[in-house]
Design a protein around this motif. Structure first.
Motif, PDB file in Angstrom:
ATOM      1  N   CYS A  81       0.827  -1.213   0.000  1.00 26.73           N
ATOM      2  CA  CYS A  81       0.000   0.000   0.000  1.00 26.73           C
ATOM      3  C   CYS A  81       0.860   1.261   0.000  1.00 26.73           C
ATOM      4  O   CYS A  81       0.507   2.254  -0.644  1.00 26.73           O
ATOM      5  N   ASP A  84       1.970   1.483  -3.518  1.00 26.49           N
ATOM      6  CA  ASP A  84       0.895   1.148  -4.458  1.00 26.49           C
ATOM      7  C   ASP A  84       1.368   0.150  -5.512  1.00 26.49           C
ATOM      8  O   ASP A  84       1.225   0.351  -6.714  1.00 26.49           O
ATOM      9  N   ARG A  90      -3.414   0.070  -3.012  1.00 22.25           N
ATOM     10  CA  ARG A  90      -3.659   1.063  -1.965  1.00 22.25           C
ATOM     11  C   ARG A  90      -5.142   1.439  -1.928  1.00 22.25           C
ATOM     12  O   ARG A  90      -5.779   1.396  -0.882  1.00 22.25           O
ATOM     13  N   GLN A  91      -5.693   1.800  -3.078  1.00 22.39           N
ATOM     14  CA  GLN A  91      -7.090   2.203  -3.135  1.00 22.39           C
ATOM     15  C   GLN A  91      -8.014   1.051  -2.741  1.00 22.39           C
ATOM     16  O   GLN A  91      -8.981   1.237  -2.011  1.00 22.39           O
ATOM     17  N   GLU A  94      -7.846   0.634   0.995  1.00 23.56           N
ATOM     18  CA  GLU A  94      -8.515   1.773   1.637  1.00 23.56           C
ATOM     19  C   GLU A  94     -10.033   1.645   1.541  1.00 23.56           C
ATOM     20  O   GLU A  94     -10.749   1.889   2.516  1.00 23.56           O
ATOM     21  N   ALA A  98     -12.601   1.136   4.661  1.00 24.88           N
ATOM     22  CA  ALA A  98     -13.762   1.999   4.869  1.00 24.88           C
ATOM     23  C   ALA A  98     -15.035   1.160   4.991  1.00 24.88           C
ATOM     24  O   ALA A  98     -15.881   1.422   5.850  1.00 24.88           O
ATOM     25  N   LEU A 103      -8.856  -0.929   9.393  1.00 23.36           N
ATOM     26  CA  LEU A 103      -7.719  -1.292   8.553  1.00 23.36           C
ATOM     27  C   LEU A 103      -7.255  -2.705   8.878  1.00 23.36           C
ATOM     28  O   LEU A 103      -6.893  -3.474   7.985  1.00 23.36           O
TER      29      LEU A 103
END
Length: 144
Positions: A81, A84, A90-91, A94, A98, A103
């Protein structure tokens, strides 16, 4: 540590735990590992005894999680992450964090994808498929 042995990995986590317990200064990678160690207090007794850690065979106790593999996967996902790589991880992590509100839980879900990707690559004798890995994490992040 680009190609550490099993013993190297176990010594690293045990030494990191010892430094953390003693309040000693740590390298950046040790600090990151220490954060994941703190998230897993159930592993700390095993990390406190380097000789036992080096001697233990987790293959003989399949019902027991290998803390060194588990922590290594947390560390790998954190590093992936941070740079990336594979692109999009990473996205995806994330979004998963969420959705799950954590996490830590996102890492655990991503670990299943990472483990599957590595197992399939090993079984087929080919390079790991980063796109399949990210797609797996993304599916977990977007399913309702």
């Amino acid at each position: 540590m680009f190609n550490p042995t099993q013993a190297d990995v176990r010594r690293f986590f045990c030494a990191t735990h010892a430094k953390q317990q003693a309040g000693q200064p740590m390298e950046a990678i040790e600090t990151l590992a220490g954060l994941w160690i703190a998230e897993h207090p159930e592993y700390q007794p095993e990390l406190a005894d380097v000789d036992a850690a080096l001697a233990r065979n987790y293959d003989e106790t399949p019902d027991r999680t290998n803390p060194f593999l588990h922590l290594s996967m947390h560390l790998s996902i954190s590093e992936q992450c941070s740079i990336d790589q594979p692109r999009g991880i990473r996205q995806a992590v994330e979004l998963l964090a969420a959705r799950l509100g954590s996490l830590h839980d996102a890492h655990h879900a991503a670990m299943e994808c990472l483990g599957t990707m590595l197992w399939e690559a090993q079984r087929a004798g080919r390079a790991p498929d980063g796109d399949a890995y990210i797609a797996c994490v993304q599916r977990r992040a977007t399913r309702g």
